[in-house]
Motif scaffolding. Structure first.
Motif, short mmCIF file in Angstrom:
data_model
loop_
_atom_site.label_atom_id
_atom_site.label_comp_id
_atom_site.label_asym_id
_atom_site.label_seq_id
_atom_site.Cartn_x
_atom_site.Cartn_y
_atom_site.Cartn_z
N ASP A 132 0.83 -1.21 0.00
CA ASP A 132 0.00 0.00 0.00
C ASP A 132 0.86 1.26 0.00
O ASP A 132 0.42 2.32 -0.43
N HIS A 133 2.07 1.15 0.52
CA HIS A 133 2.95 2.32 0.60
C HIS A 133 3.83 2.39 -0.65
O HIS A 133 3.86 1.46 -1.48
N CYS A 134 4.54 3.50 -0.78
CA CYS A 134 5.31 3.74 -2.00
C CYS A 134 6.61 4.48 -1.66
O CYS A 134 6.71 5.12 -0.61
N ASN A 137 5.67 8.47 -3.81
CA ASN A 137 4.66 9.32 -3.17
C ASN A 137 4.33 10.56 -4.00
O ASN A 137 4.68 11.69 -3.64
N CYS A 145 -1.08 6.77 -1.53
CA CYS A 145 0.16 6.21 -1.00
C CYS A 145 0.86 7.16 -0.04
O CYS A 145 1.49 6.73 0.93
N VAL A 148 0.00 6.75 3.60
CA VAL A 148 0.33 5.49 4.28
C VAL A 148 1.64 5.71 5.02
O VAL A 148 2.70 5.84 4.41
N LYS A 149 1.58 5.76 6.32
CA LYS A 149 2.71 6.22 7.12
C LYS A 149 3.71 5.14 7.51
O LYS A 149 4.74 5.42 8.12
N GLN A 150 3.42 3.88 7.20
CA GLN A 150 4.35 2.81 7.49
C GLN A 150 4.21 1.73 6.43
O GLN A 150 3.31 1.79 5.59
N ALA A 151 5.13 0.79 6.41
CA ALA A 151 5.06 -0.28 5.43
C ALA A 151 3.80 -1.11 5.64
O ALA A 151 3.52 -1.56 6.76
N GLY A 181 0.54 1.26 -4.29
CA GLY A 181 1.88 1.37 -3.82
C GLY A 181 2.94 0.97 -4.83
O GLY A 181 2.74 0.97 -6.02
N TYR A 311 -7.68 5.28 3.90
CA TYR A 311 -6.51 6.13 4.17
C TYR A 311 -6.88 7.60 4.13
O TYR A 311 -6.42 8.39 4.96
#
Length: 377
Positions: A132-134, A137, A145, A148-151, A181, A311
């Motif tokens: 979900d993260h990238c 950004n 993305c 999303v503050k963490q992996a 992500g 999110y």
């Protein structure tokens, strides 16, 4: 049954061979082809005609049904729509799914795969988010993305279970896209690729990446891409524009089939957090409809929005509804019921803004205060 085959392309010709067997139960009377250059030609005295001429034959009771092979979903759906408008009964449009032209099986088994088009156990596209993260950004990212503050990776075991469950309803997926992500952030990515290919041996697997980590891919991932016939799609963001030649050479040297998109100069805000949009009209004109069904664990939806909108909602305390999600473990489901539910609007469609605001592409500024206006019109 007196039958018209739709299309004289490669799979149409194979379908003709299959149906021409004396034991098939089908009597092929004509070929329907949109390429006007083939009209009035024939194959084994079978005429190749326009769809209008075939429909006239249907209404004169000269043919009983139409059969078409699997093509791009927009093409298949366009043919269905045309025939229904010409008052062809839905049960008289049959479908020969793509795998019957690829799998090593007896012809009798292939013939049993032919079904009513509306009952086909096949989907055009399925997407899974490998992360979900990238690591890029982009501002206005439709996947949120940057919020999303963490992996955040999917649970592999739950994803595997979900794909197995999906197979119970849809024995073939035309395209299986692995997205984010940024999917290359997932250290288990090779496992996803191997498993998808095992369950769906004829699907077109596509891995969508921003390309930042390509040269850091481990050998086991490179091997997974090669052995499972994956197409690597690199989205060409301005931040990597001067590295495209280098990325291309690297993938060429490692035998990875790949495509590089045109440069992405703009991003679009596609959300309206007020929920004041006309959801039904949005759904009618949605350019993602039928092309981005998404899976999380054992849940699927017609698009990615239901799975990523939390999110936005959580960051800005919006209390947005979550709708349009189907639990594959729900009793009584069938392929047709799933497709029908994905093919109708739901509450979140009122939060989409298909004619949203375009702005030049840029990365998020990590020091800038978050603002709802960066994602919502």
């Amino acid at each position: 049954m007196r039958t018209a085959i739709i299309t004289w392309q490669k799979d149409g010709r194979e379908l003709y061979r299959l149906l021409s067997q004396a034991s098939s139960g089908y009597q092929v009377r004509m070929i329907v082809e949109k390429d006007f250059r083939l009209w009035e030609m024939s194959n084994d005295h079978i005429p190749i005609v326009s769809i209008g001429k075939a429909v006239q034959a249907y209404h004169r009771k000269e043919i009983d049904q139409f059969i078409m092979p699997g093509m791009e979903e927009s093409v298949n759906h366009g043919i269905e729509d045309a025939l229904l408008r010409f008052h062809v009964k839905p049960e008289d449009l049959l479908y020969a799914p793509s795998p019957i032209f690829r799998e090593n099986a007896e012809d009798a088994q292939k013939l049993r795969r032919i079904c009513v088009y509306q009952d086909r156990e096949e989907l055009e596209t399925m997407e899974i988010h490998a992360a979900d993260h990238c690591n890029l950004n982009c501002q206005n990212c439709s996947m949120f993305c940057g919020l999303v503050k963490q992996a955040v990776f999917p649970d592999y075991a739950k994803t595997e279970k979900g794909i197995r469950k999906l197979k119970e309803y849809f024995f073939h997926i035309k395209k299986f896209r692995i997205i984010g992500g940024e999917p290359l952030l997932n250290p288990e990515l090779d496992r996803y690729i191997h498993f998808i290919r095992t369950v769906y041996p004829y699907t077109d697997i596509r891995l969508i990446s921003n390309g930042l980590l390509i040269k850091k891919m481990p050998e086991r991932l490179l091997q997974a891409l090669r052995t499972n016939d994956v197409t690597f799609i690199i989205t060409q963001y301005p931040a990597l524009a001067d590295r495209m030649d280098e990325i291309h050479r690297f993938l060429e040297e490692h035998g990875i089939r790949h495509e590089i998109t045109d440069p992405v100069w703009e991003f679009q805000k596609i959300y309206d957090a007020s929920g004041r949009q006309n959801g039904e009209e949005n759904f009618k004109t949605c350019h993602w409809k039928k092309t981005c069904a998404t899976m999380y664990a054992s849940y699927i939806a017609g698009c990615f929005v239901p799975f990523v909108i939390p999110y936005l909602s959580d960051t800005f305390h919006l209390n947005l509804p979550v709708s349009g999600i189907i639990d594959l473990a729900e009793p009584g489901l069938t392929a047709r019921k799933i497709r029908e539910r994905m093919d109708r609007p739901h509450a979140l469609c009122s939060y989409c803004a298909p004619n949203g605001i375009f702005s030049p592409w840029k990365k998020m500024d990590p020091h800038q205060k978050l603002s709802l206006e960066d994602w919502s019109i």
